[in-house]
Design an enzyme around this catalytic site. Structure first.
Site, PDB file in Angstrom:
ATOM      1  N   SER A  29       0.840  -1.197   0.000  1.00  0.00           N
ATOM      2  CA  SER A  29       0.000   0.000   0.000  1.00  0.00           C
ATOM      3  C   SER A  29       0.875   1.248   0.000  1.00  0.00           C
ATOM      4  O   SER A  29       2.059   1.177  -0.344  1.00  0.00           O
ATOM      5  CB  SER A  29      -0.950  -0.023   1.204  1.00  0.00           C
ATOM      6  OG  SER A  29      -1.951   0.956   1.074  1.00  0.00           O
ATOM      7  N   ASN A  30       0.302   2.375   0.344  1.00  0.00           N
ATOM      8  CA  ASN A  30       1.039   3.645   0.388  1.00  0.00           C
ATOM      9  C   ASN A  30       0.377   4.545   1.424  1.00  0.00           C
ATOM     10  O   ASN A  30      -0.718   4.243   1.899  1.00  0.00           O
ATOM     11  CB  ASN A  30       1.054   4.285  -1.017  1.00  0.00           C
ATOM     12  CG  ASN A  30      -0.349   4.635  -1.480  1.00  0.00           C
ATOM     13  OD1 ASN A  30      -0.983   5.541  -0.948  1.00  0.00           O
ATOM     14  ND2 ASN A  30      -0.861   3.885  -2.451  1.00  0.00           N
ATOM     15  N   PRO A  31       1.045   5.650   1.809  1.00  0.00           N
ATOM     16  CA  PRO A  31       0.556   6.454   2.939  1.00  0.00           C
ATOM     17  C   PRO A  31      -0.524   7.487   2.602  1.00  0.00           C
ATOM     18  O   PRO A  31      -0.734   8.402   3.395  1.00  0.00           O
ATOM     19  CB  PRO A  31       1.825   7.141   3.454  1.00  0.00           C
ATOM     20  CG  PRO A  31       2.789   7.113   2.337  1.00  0.00           C
ATOM     21  CD  PRO A  31       2.333   6.132   1.309  1.00  0.00           C
ATOM     22  N   SER A  32      -1.236   7.346   1.500  1.00  0.00           N
ATOM     23  CA  SER A  32      -2.280   8.332   1.178  1.00  0.00           C
ATOM     24  C   SER A  32      -3.284   8.441   2.328  1.00  0.00           C
ATOM     25  O   SER A  32      -3.793   7.437   2.820  1.00  0.00           O
ATOM     26  CB  SER A  32      -3.004   7.907  -0.103  1.00  0.00           C
ATOM     27  OG  SER A  32      -4.126   8.727  -0.309  1.00  0.00           O
ATOM     28  N   ALA A  96      -4.662   7.133  -4.603  1.00  0.00           N
ATOM     29  CA  ALA A  96      -3.299   6.679  -4.895  1.00  0.00           C
ATOM     30  C   ALA A  96      -3.386   5.175  -5.163  1.00  0.00           C
ATOM     31  O   ALA A  96      -3.233   4.351  -4.254  1.00  0.00           O
ATOM     32  CB  ALA A  96      -2.376   6.979  -3.724  1.00  0.00           C
TER      33      ALA A  96
END
Ligand code: C5P
Length: 220
Positions: A29-32, A96
């Protein structure tokens, strides 16, 4: 002036990260934070639009008066956005989206093994590009985060994905982009024309974005 100026319109907004599971307990995942997309949804709602907000896992509560669809993966995001976009006039992709997912997610938790492991990833569909291929009269807006050659790369993305414009930002500015309450963006069109907006709140960025989208829609 903007009071109820979007009444009668349907607006679809995607927000937050996606999760691409490798096994039942692990994901890419990502920090959006989802803040930018939620701000767009709230501003559109306050201006009278019927709003569907499709969001990945974020800690923000459902905005009142907005139809919220909570999803995890890019494939689920695609299904929800494509369905909601059918009778929408404005679609704003702030999500994102993870570029890749596991080619074959394990159905059981994977045990640790000695030494290196290899994960086979396969590309996710580009949802904005998919919407761009069946654009109709919709206004399509994307976001792009770049570390270099921002305007050129964002213009290329707007052209490739058939988006009306892309709001470009950079991951390096303190207090903006990922997680911050402010944003500093440059509006970039497919032809390379662009305008830098001053750093301001995500809500004000949302307002200006919707102003521009409404202007484009009025010309169709
Ligand atoms: O190509 P890039 O990921 O930088 O493009 C960003 C824009 O495209 C964002 O608006 C994002 O929501 C959208 N996107 C998408 N599907 C993907 C990847 C990005 O809709 N698989």
């Amino acid at each position: 002036a903007r009071d109820q100026d979007l009444k009668g319109l349907r607006v679809v907004v995607s927000a937050g990260p996606t999760r691409e599971y490798l096994d039942p307990v692990r994901f890419i995942s990502n920090p959006s934070s989802g803040k930018m997309g939620f701000a767009v949804a709230e501003d559109a709602r306050d201006r009278g639009a019927a709003v569907t907000l499709v969001t990945g896992p974020v800690t923000l509560p459902d905005p009142p008066g907005v139809q919220v669809v909570r999803i995890e993966s890019a494939l689920d995001l695609r299904d929800a956005v494509v369905k909601a976009a059918r009778d929408a006039q404005i679609v704003v992709m702030t999500a994102a989206v993870a570029d890749y997912r596991a080619a074959a997610a394990a159905t059981e938790k994977q045990a640790k093994v000695a030494g290196d492991v290899t994960i086979h990833l396969t590309p996710n569909p580009d949802i904005l590009a998919e919407l761009g291929r069946e654009k109709g009269d919709r206004v399509l807006v994307g976001f792009a985060m770049e570390t270099h050659a921002g305007v050129e790369r964002a213009a290329g993305k707007a052209a490739r994905k058939n988006a009306d414009f892309i709001l470009l930002n950079y991951p390096t500015q303190a207090g903006t982009a990922f997680g911050g309450d402010d944003n500093e963006v440059t509006l970039v069109r497919a032809d390379g024309s662009h305008e830098a907006w001053p750093r301001t709140s995500k809500r004000e960025v949302a307002r200006r974005l919707l102003d521009e989208a409404a202007r484009l829609l009025a010309r169709r």
